[in-house]
Design a protein around this motif. Sequence first.
Motif, mmCIF file in Angstrom:
data_model
loop_
_atom_site.group_PDB
_atom_site.id
_atom_site.type_symbol
_atom_site.label_atom_id
_atom_site.label_comp_id
_atom_site.label_asym_id
_atom_site.label_seq_id
_atom_site.Cartn_x
_atom_site.Cartn_y
_atom_site.Cartn_z
ATOM 1 N N ASP A 1 18.562 32.219 9.775
ATOM 2 C CA ASP A 1 19.021 31.037 10.024
ATOM 3 C C ASP A 1 20.594 30.608 9.984
ATOM 4 N N ALA A 2 21.149 31.222 8.819
ATOM 5 C CA ALA A 2 22.548 31.234 8.703
ATOM 6 C C ALA A 2 23.256 31.882 9.581
ATOM 7 N N LEU A 3 22.732 33.085 10.169
ATOM 8 C CA LEU A 3 23.446 33.887 11.293
ATOM 9 C C LEU A 3 23.331 33.122 12.493
ATOM 10 N N VAL A 4 22.499 32.440 12.566
ATOM 11 C CA VAL A 4 22.338 31.735 14.029
ATOM 12 C C VAL A 4 23.296 30.734 14.187
ATOM 13 N N SER A 5 23.551 29.873 12.869
ATOM 14 C CA SER A 5 24.164 28.865 12.710
ATOM 15 C C SER A 5 25.631 29.318 13.044
ATOM 16 N N ILE A 6 25.958 30.576 12.646
ATOM 17 C CA ILE A 6 27.430 31.046 13.247
ATOM 18 C C ILE A 6 27.474 30.954 14.570
ATOM 19 N N LYS A 44 25.934 29.435 16.624
ATOM 20 C CA LYS A 44 25.670 28.176 17.551
ATOM 21 C C LYS A 44 27.210 27.019 17.121
ATOM 22 N N ASN A 45 27.823 27.585 16.262
ATOM 23 C CA ASN A 45 29.111 26.836 16.034
ATOM 24 C C ASN A 45 30.058 27.370 17.162
ATOM 25 N N LYS A 46 30.487 26.133 17.761
ATOM 26 C CA LYS A 46 31.439 26.682 18.889
ATOM 27 C C LYS A 46 32.974 26.941 18.445
ATOM 28 N N ARG A 47 33.167 26.781 17.074
ATOM 29 C CA ARG A 47 34.392 27.224 16.651
ATOM 30 C C ARG A 47 34.584 28.555 16.269
ATOM 31 N N SER A 48 33.367 29.271 16.028
ATOM 32 C CA SER A 48 33.290 30.626 15.716
ATOM 33 C C SER A 48 34.245 31.513 16.546
ATOM 34 N N ASP A 49 35.065 32.183 15.815
ATOM 35 C CA ASP A 49 35.876 33.216 16.865
ATOM 36 C C ASP A 49 35.109 34.569 17.227
ATOM 37 N N ALA A 50 35.674 35.438 17.937
ATOM 38 C CA ALA A 50 35.090 36.762 18.365
ATOM 39 C C ALA A 50 34.661 37.549 17.178
ATOM 40 N N SER A 51 35.398 37.337 16.128
ATOM 41 C CA SER A 51 35.144 38.643 14.847
ATOM 42 C C SER A 51 34.005 37.832 13.926
ATOM 43 N N ARG A 52 33.694 36.502 13.838
ATOM 44 C CA ARG A 52 32.587 35.921 13.520
ATOM 45 C C ARG A 52 31.372 36.051 13.995
ATOM 46 N N LEU A 53 31.452 36.004 15.503
ATOM 47 C CA LEU A 53 30.342 36.274 16.316
ATOM 48 C C LEU A 53 29.983 37.678 16.010
ATOM 49 N N SER A 54 30.846 38.808 16.123
ATOM 50 C CA SER A 54 30.535 40.062 15.907
ATOM 51 C C SER A 54 29.744 40.460 14.716
ATOM 52 N N TYR A 55 30.498 39.685 13.545
ATOM 53 C CA TYR A 55 29.967 39.932 12.122
ATOM 54 C C TYR A 55 28.451 39.203 12.248
ATOM 55 N N ALA A 56 28.079 38.114 12.937
ATOM 56 C CA ALA A 56 26.648 37.601 12.810
ATOM 57 C C ALA A 56 25.792 38.281 13.614
ATOM 58 N N LEU A 57 26.333 38.874 14.740
ATOM 59 C CA LEU A 57 25.312 40.000 15.458
ATOM 60 C C LEU A 57 25.382 41.137 14.885
ATOM 61 N N ASP A 58 26.069 41.795 14.040
ATOM 62 C CA ASP A 58 25.873 42.987 13.540
ATOM 63 C C ASP A 58 24.852 42.837 12.473
ATOM 64 N N MET A 59 24.954 41.686 11.694
ATOM 65 C CA MET A 59 24.012 41.334 10.687
ATOM 66 C C MET A 59 22.527 41.166 11.106
ATOM 67 N N ILE A 60 22.403 40.372 12.230
ATOM 68 C CA ILE A 60 21.248 40.184 12.991
ATOM 69 C C ILE A 60 20.581 41.372 13.087
ATOM 70 N N LEU A 61 21.535 42.322 13.942
ATOM 71 C CA LEU A 61 20.720 43.661 14.226
ATOM 72 C C LEU A 61 20.437 44.555 12.848
ATOM 73 N N LYS A 62 21.143 44.389 12.039
ATOM 74 C CA LYS A 62 20.996 45.120 10.656
ATOM 75 C C LYS A 62 19.858 44.644 9.871
ATOM 76 N N TYR A 63 19.622 43.452 9.774
ATOM 77 C CA TYR A 63 18.637 42.728 8.829
ATOM 78 C C TYR A 63 17.578 42.162 9.667
ATOM 79 N N HIS A 64 17.621 42.104 10.910
ATOM 80 C CA HIS A 64 16.542 41.061 11.657
ATOM 81 C C HIS A 64 16.304 41.384 13.042
ATOM 82 N N GLY A 65 16.779 43.126 13.134
ATOM 83 C CA GLY A 65 16.634 43.626 14.338
ATOM 84 C C GLY A 65 15.416 43.976 15.039
ATOM 85 N N MET A 66 14.378 44.261 13.930
ATOM 86 C CA MET A 66 12.965 44.257 14.719
ATOM 87 C C MET A 66 12.221 43.152 14.657
ATOM 88 N N VAL A 67 11.760 43.009 15.959
ATOM 89 C CA VAL A 67 10.791 41.603 16.462
ATOM 90 C C VAL A 67 9.551 42.107 16.320
#
Length: 150
Positions: free
Chosen positions: A56-61, A63-86
Motif C-alpha cells: 500500500d505504501a509503495l502504491v501510494s508513491i 499514485k502521487n503525481k509529484r513523485s519523481d522518476a527516482s522515487r518511482l524507480s525505488y517504489a517499482l524495485d521494492m514492489i518487485l523485490k518484496y511483492h513480485g510474485m502474484v
Amino acid sequence: METELIVKFIIGLVALLSLLVFLLFLEPNKDKKKPDDAPKVSKDTNKVDKEDTSLDALVSIIKNKRSDASRLSYALDMILKYHGMVHRKMGLRAHRDFETYEEVLFILCRHPNANKDLIINFDRELARLNPDYKQEINDAVTKGLNSRGI
C-alpha cells in the motif's frame, strides 16, 4: 413454575451462545495499525520513509503525481523485490490480488514523471516473475498506454 424456569434457562443459553459466536468472529487487532506501522511522510517533500515496504505504501508513491522518476524507480524495485510474485491463477481467472498490479501498471503508464524505461523494465520483470500472467500484464500496459491520450 418449572416451564418458566426452563424457558429462562433456554433464553440464557441462547444469549450465551450468541455471545460466544460474536467473540469467535471478532478479531480485535485486524484493522488497527500501530503508529509505528504507518508510512512516515514528511510534509514538505512528500516522501515516504525508505524502510516502509508494504504494498500500500509503495502504491501510494506511484499514485502521487509529484513523485519523481527516482522515487518511482525505488517504489517499482521494492514492489518487485518484496511483492513480485502474484498468487497462482484460479483456472483461467486471475487472482483477485492481481488487480493491484494492474492498477500499478495503469497508473505508471499515466504518471507524468514515468519514462519508457521504467514502464518497460517493470513490465518485463513482472512478466518474468509471473509467466502465467504475461497476457494480463501486456493488456494492462496496453490499456495504460492507450489512455495517455498522446
